[in-house]
Design an enzyme around this catalytic site. Structure first.
Site, PDB file in Angstrom:
ATOM      1  N   TRP B 359      -0.290  -9.355   6.629  1.00  0.00           N
ATOM      2  CA  TRP B 359       0.588  -8.928   5.536  1.00  0.00           C
ATOM      3  C   TRP B 359       0.430  -7.431   5.268  1.00  0.00           C
ATOM      4  O   TRP B 359       1.230  -6.840   4.538  1.00  0.00           O
ATOM      5  CB  TRP B 359       0.376  -9.752   4.261  1.00  0.00           C
ATOM      6  CG  TRP B 359      -0.924  -9.528   3.535  1.00  0.00           C
ATOM      7  CD1 TRP B 359      -2.168  -9.851   3.976  1.00  0.00           C
ATOM      8  CD2 TRP B 359      -1.102  -8.931   2.236  1.00  0.00           C
ATOM      9  NE1 TRP B 359      -3.108  -9.505   3.042  1.00  0.00           N
ATOM     10  CE2 TRP B 359      -2.489  -8.947   1.954  1.00  0.00           C
ATOM     11  CE3 TRP B 359      -0.240  -8.404   1.288  1.00  0.00           C
ATOM     12  CZ2 TRP B 359      -3.029  -8.441   0.768  1.00  0.00           C
ATOM     13  CZ3 TRP B 359      -0.785  -7.911   0.090  1.00  0.00           C
ATOM     14  CH2 TRP B 359      -2.163  -7.919  -0.149  1.00  0.00           C
ATOM     15  N   GLU B 490     -10.328 -11.480  -1.466  1.00  0.00           N
ATOM     16  CA  GLU B 490     -10.866 -12.577  -0.642  1.00  0.00           C
ATOM     17  C   GLU B 490     -12.306 -12.929  -0.999  1.00  0.00           C
ATOM     18  O   GLU B 490     -12.915 -13.753  -0.330  1.00  0.00           O
ATOM     19  CB  GLU B 490     -10.739 -12.223   0.847  1.00  0.00           C
ATOM     20  CG  GLU B 490      -9.288 -12.178   1.310  1.00  0.00           C
ATOM     21  CD  GLU B 490      -9.134 -11.649   2.734  1.00  0.00           C
ATOM     22  OE1 GLU B 490      -9.935 -10.779   3.118  1.00  0.00           O
ATOM     23  OE2 GLU B 490      -8.212 -12.098   3.442  1.00  0.00           O
ATOM     24  N   GLN B 603     -10.766  -6.165  -3.162  1.00  0.00           N
ATOM     25  CA  GLN B 603      -9.670  -5.202  -3.129  1.00  0.00           C
ATOM     26  C   GLN B 603      -8.701  -5.576  -4.246  1.00  0.00           C
ATOM     27  O   GLN B 603      -8.790  -6.658  -4.802  1.00  0.00           O
ATOM     28  CB  GLN B 603      -8.961  -5.237  -1.782  1.00  0.00           C
ATOM     29  CG  GLN B 603      -8.175  -6.517  -1.522  1.00  0.00           C
ATOM     30  CD  GLN B 603      -7.507  -6.525  -0.144  1.00  0.00           C
ATOM     31  OE1 GLN B 603      -8.105  -6.984   0.821  1.00  0.00           O
ATOM     32  NE2 GLN B 603      -6.307  -6.018  -0.055  1.00  0.00           N
TER      33      GLN B 603
END
Lengths: 768, 768
Positions: B359, B490, B603
């Protein structure tokens, strides 16, 4: 259902007709073991069809390099694998130089295989026509001695039926064995020595990395019509294998036979340099006794086990066969003699899962061994974990815990973690609670409180420390929470505040604090020894207490039930019975994410807590939670039905309890999960025993007394079981009309029956 | 920091001094590519020291059998691997029969390597004393043509310095290449043909399973003191390799040189049977042009790219070098000519991660390509996903979705999922939102609304269907929830109601509904074509709308911020700056479970939503969320600092914005993560570009106009960039004093500067 496959029989597992498609399943079901070693029911002679050859030695393992797709920090470097060991059962058979191989015979008739559970042997017989036209009858019997657990014996007889024939027996030892379950297709053994000395042969093998030394040995005797022959066998050897060649001329109708004594000796029990000597001693003794005497001793030894462990069921031969199969396999897997051993999930019947020890031992197996063996056996199982305490502390340290906190491994051989699925390895931490529950359960049952100051307390303190550190304070909840766990229901991962985990964490701390006080009061020396060893002070204890007292439990006011975890009710709640059958089993039909976000429960989770801590909750509470959770449970773990069976029985729902019982007792025999080829589900077999004793029999320990609330499924006429309670053996016979209690030994015992205290006296049946 | 290693230079990456410990890092940093193929900066001559040889062809991949520890239902069978391709750069060099090998030379002086980004070539020079005492000077230049992207050229010159010497050049092709990144150490290529025809050689190779046919070819010319020699080379061939042997006698101080033209032709662009013909045509053209002319064409072609894509920074040579390195690598990786190709996370600089498309393309790369290339390039990137729609629908079907719902893969080569970590593969579904955001962003920027009826709408409908099916109604919340996801952060897995995911899901549905209406109004034929194709009815639309309108968003009333997911505040909230340095980076120091239950953010997650949907929120909202989340962010993804840099700039925190900018722009050059050996972080390089253009320049599209809010870090004197906006090219020069806008082309353009509308006219600088 496999009812045409396995014949109904009260004492034996019987297969008739030879079906190559069943061979691997039968190899699992007819497995034999003696607690120290075990084998799948492979044929002695060569078999070229699909087969899974397996022979295993308790405690001998190999640390296979971990295989993962994506490495996560904290994964162990290796996975301890159960080791497929050198083959000593092999006897290649030639008839007029044509090799006997059931897969290539022109015809196989009257094939019959029997696992005789009463006497502890495996027998096989058949008639076959070989490709060369010779017709033979074969009778083979094999057993692994539970009297000398390093020894096995085989008798293999061949009778030519349609003409005279040369019968050749090539008994062999084969050290070139590889695991079916290996991550990298590596070899795990190296052969150090291959020897043939007169009629005896030896292979000394060593496992790579772990350096277990194992001696495999054999000696054979050849017979003609029952007469021992004095033959000089031809010897063949290569670097991994040794075989003898015996030739017998058999007239039509005459029997050529071979008896093979063989087995393992390992450096777990002998000096490395004395393995061959130990093997020779076993062979000397075996030869001196002879096959028949060994078999008689085997029968007597099994009779002793059955005398204590048997459960009888009348009026339901399938149920009788099922429960005996479970009891037999448990005893084949673990006899409780050696505190270094434990109860692997596949026992000696396969390799899947690797490792030997899961929380299954503490949660499911200990009750069986406590009630059917000397209490030292259960103590050995606890000691196993005590001996692994240091490794459990190291394991916790790797995950960032300190101050002596311990996290027992998910799977282990030697105390080290050897599982590598983050959501299980790192998060299924409730297993730590089962360690403490097993201690509590053991002391409750046996009254052996000494175990606590001796060993248990240190384990409990290390585990309390883990829970204290693992919980954190949540500002919004103003409570302590335990984030990121997997509960017993492995169809949820990385959940927050799994009720069962939080509950057992709180209980572990509180029970530990209670035990510290009791040890302080009654065992002053032990108290000081332990406390100075663990450096526990009042400040830390106060922190523990705070965590336990302020533990958070997810609860639905609306439903009046504890929630399996935070947010459980955000799921779509659709009972399993409304799920289209084509979606079942969901673990085969659904992708993992779909399972995770569904409401479906693999095995008892909240209800596991209600099982362990039954007396913390009212029957109404149990009913409410059972009625909420059971309809959402898919029971896709072999450990699921037994807990639900027991609880259904508590709730007086005997038909439901019986249905759950059926699912557990014949799980492998009827191969519900279509996977028995890989081995049997050993640890769940203890759950089957619990379903009868704790479920139907309603047995509990209440205030140092055995308590019963007997019920009986309407499908049965009667059932009975025995319990060894604090060195008194109580037999319970239940029928629809009455329950009778009788006692072995000299001292009377008080029991509770449906809440009423009664005295059982020796040599007198108490009928209720 | 690596500042002593890579020399500061505005236009080149320069390494001086030969350090075998740096070779693998330099091989990554000095990589060259032309969008169709690329290579690590391996030496042409033999090198026996640690090296990672890599040469890659865009679109040519191998489906490597998936490797997992524990299989989960739904995992793909294979993982598409970027394929290390046959080596055509190789020229073994011998001096008086001693092989040149920098690892074994007695002495290496004046070593210099330069990646000349302005002109698009890699040069290397050094003086070395070979073990036999001969001292030589070497000059080597190599480039991959961006004019003919099947062709590369090498010039390699050797001058003996201390005596006359025999110089031997053995240029070769080698087809026996294996991947460094392979799950099972299998070979991925088979060689079909090895040919030598006069001075040309060819190897035709085929990938196993995928059956890509690739021709690798070469022709060499040998020179003495610049004079071409007419030598008959000796040919050597084996099943995978072909080499020529040229021998030149060079007097002391004379130069022996070789020019090698080589490259790949593949059946992606040619008929399988015509690969050798295509190779011959490339060689004919190369020989006709000659090395110098090809190099001039290369320089001119790169000049055109730079003309549009360059960003200048004055007053900060390190920053200048950093941004150009990023722009250069992006262009080497993807030039936008071929809609079958995409932007792999390592480009052509390494193999890690496999696959080509994440992505990252939609979220980070498209803005760069939109602004610095013809708008067809960004359209090609969108078309790539349109072409994969059917595979995305199949992917969703495997996970239990239906009715044409699509889930785009986490990683792919050909549209199929090839990632296998359940928490990512099945749960990081927000990627689906990025597909729609990219369409929205493309149309917003280019004004090319036609893309929606042509292709975009079908993609959006399939994705809206996914979100509709993926959400479920929560009784307790009386809202729709999305359970069991992994957000952009994540470091959280299987969370419920990740705010970013829920937000983009709602937005995808609403934007799709808006686009359906617009297409209905303006593109009637397309509307009917699409609607009849997808069978979408009002009932389904009403359900979508209900899900979007009633979507749940976790929110803290107390803090006034949206929560990253349900229960986020139950964590211990300790800002990163209070974390002991010895715990950083946490992805190396902490076990996975500890990371998961911590509050630390890998992130931008909530802030990614604030970045994408900036105009949905007030600046005060942004500030509040930035101040809550950024201090908890460890930025352990290369994609993290850029978003935060842009947002810090929006908040007027230029020093912080600059610090974030530094972390992204020289991530690889300064090897912050100590992993550049494995390759460069290509996709995050687009984020660096965004940090300047959108961050410092404050560029947005507002009501079909470019809008700017220029700021400048105090460390810089000035910076400039260009934007291709709807075929007008606007140059923006920013200094502390003023911003100047100038326009290429003939039509004036309205822009917004700090909210004020201004007109930029051709050939006139607008100064603000």
């Amino acid at each position: 259902m496999n009812q045409d496959y396995i014949k109904p029989d009260e004492w034996s597992i019987i297969e008739e007709d030879f079906d190559p498609g069943r061979v691997k399943s039968s190899e699992s079901l007819f497995s034999i073991g003696n607690g120290a070693m075990g084998q799948r029911a492979n044929f002695e002679e060569h078999y070229s069809g699909p087969s899974f050859q397996g022979s295993y030695i308790g405690g001998v393992y190999y640390p296979d390099k971990t295989k993962v797709g994506w490495w996560k920090n904290g994964y162990p470097e290796y996975f301890a694998k159960v080791l497929n060991a050198p083959n000593w059962i092999g006897i290649n058979v030639f008839v007029d130089e044509e090799q006997l191989d059931l897969y290539t015979c022109k015809k196989v008739d009257n094939f019959r295989r029997e696992l005789n559970m009463k006497e502890g042997y495996l027998a096989r017989s058949f008639e076959a026509e070989l490709p060369n036209g010779v017709e033979i009858r074969v009778e083979a019997v094999r057993f692994l001695s539970i009297v000398n657990d390093e020894l096995g014996a085989i008798k293999f007889e061949v009778t030519p039926l349609n003409r005279n024939a040369e019968i050749r027996f090539d008994p062999y030892l084969d050290g070139s064995i590889t695991n079916t379950d290996a991550n990298w297709e590596e070899r795990f053994w190296e052969t150090l020595d291959v020897r043939a000395e007169e009629e005896r042969a030896f292979i000394v093998s060593r496992t790579l990395k772990t350096h277990f030394n194992v001696g495999t040995y054999m000696q054979s005797q050849v017979f003609q019509n029952g007469q021992k022959l004095d033959l000089q066998p031809e010897v063949r050897k290569n670097e991994d294998r040794v075989s003898f060649k015996y030739q017998v001329s058999a007239k039509k109708g005459e029997t050529a036979g071979i008896i093979k004594f063989a087995g393992y000796v390992s450096d777990m029990n002998h000096n490395k340099t004395e393995l061959i000597q130990a093997a020779n001693e076993n062979l000397d003794a075996a030869i001196a006794s002879g096959f028949d005497k060994l078999r008689t001793e085997q029968k007597e030894a099994w009779a002793k086990i059955w005398e204590m462990a048997d459960i009888t069921i009348s009026g339901d031969v399938m149920a009788q066969q099922g429960i005996r199969f479970n009891i037999f396999q448990l005893n084949q897997t673990y006899l409780g003699k050696d505190e270094r051993l434990n109860i692997g999930p596949k026992g000696f019947t396969g390799e899947k899962y690797g490792g030997s020890t899961y929380w299954d031992t503490e949660a499911y197996c200990i009750p069986f061994y406590m009630a059917t063996k000397d209490q030292q056996v259960a103590r050995n199982l606890l000691t196993y974990r005590f001996n692994h305490l240091k490794k459990a502390q190291e394991n916790a340290e790797k995950l960032g815990f300190g101050n002596g906190a311990a996290l027992y491994p998910m799977v282990t051989m030697n105390g080290e973690e050897s599982h590598n699925e983050w959501e299980i390895t790192f998060e299924e931490i409730h297993r730590n609670g089962a360690m403490v529950f097993a201690i509590y359960n053991y002391v409750r049952f046996t009254g052996d409180f000494d175990y606590i100051p001796e060993m248990g307390l240190e384990v409990m303190i290390a585990i309390a420390r883990f829970w204290h550190q693992r919980a954190n304070f949540s500002e919004p909840k103003n409570k302590y929470v335990i984030l990121g766990v997997t509960g017993p229901n492995e169809y949820e991962n990385n959940v927050h505040n799994n009720w069962y985990t939080n509950y057992i964490a709180k209980w572990c701390i509180e029970y530990c604090l209670e035990m510290i006080d009791k040890v302080k009061d009654g065992y002053e020396d032990d108290y000081h020894r332990v406390m100075s060893h663990v450096s526990l002070n009042e400040g830390e204890i106060a922190e523990w207490r705070e965590v336990a007292e302020q533990m958070y439990f997810p609860y639905s006011e609306k439903l009046g039930v504890y929630l399996q975890q935070d947010g459980f009710l955000d799921k779509e709640i659709i009972p399993v019975d409304q799920l289209d059958k084509k979606h079942r089993p969901i673990n085969q039909k659904w992708s993992w994410d779909r399972i995770l976000r569904s409401c479906y429960i693999k095995q008892a989770d909240v209800l596991q807590g209600f099982y362990f801590f039954e007396d913390h909750f009212s029957k109404e509470d149990l009913e409410k939670h059972f009625d909420f959770y059971e309809p959402l449970t898919v029971h896709e773990s072999s450990l699921s039905p037994c807990v639900h069976s027991i609880q259904a029985a508590v709730l007086g729902r005997m038909e439901q309890a019986y249905q759950f019982y059926l699912r557990t007792s014949r799980l492998d025999l009827d191969d519900y999960n279509k996977e028995v080829e890989q081995g049997c589900h050993i640890t769940s077999m203890a759950g089957t025993w619990m379903s009868i004793v704790e479920g139907f029999g309603g047995m509990r320990v209440v205030d140092d007394k055995l308590s019963f609330k007997p019920q009986i499924p309407e499908q049965w006429k009667a059932y009975s079981f025995k319990v060894n309670f604090r060195d008194r053996i109580l037999k319970v016979d239940v029928s629809a009309e009455k329950t009778e209690f009788s006692l072995e030994g000299e001292d009377a015992i008080d029991i509770l029956v449906n809440g009423k205290k009664l005295e059982v006296k020796p040599d007198m049946k108490l009928s209720v």
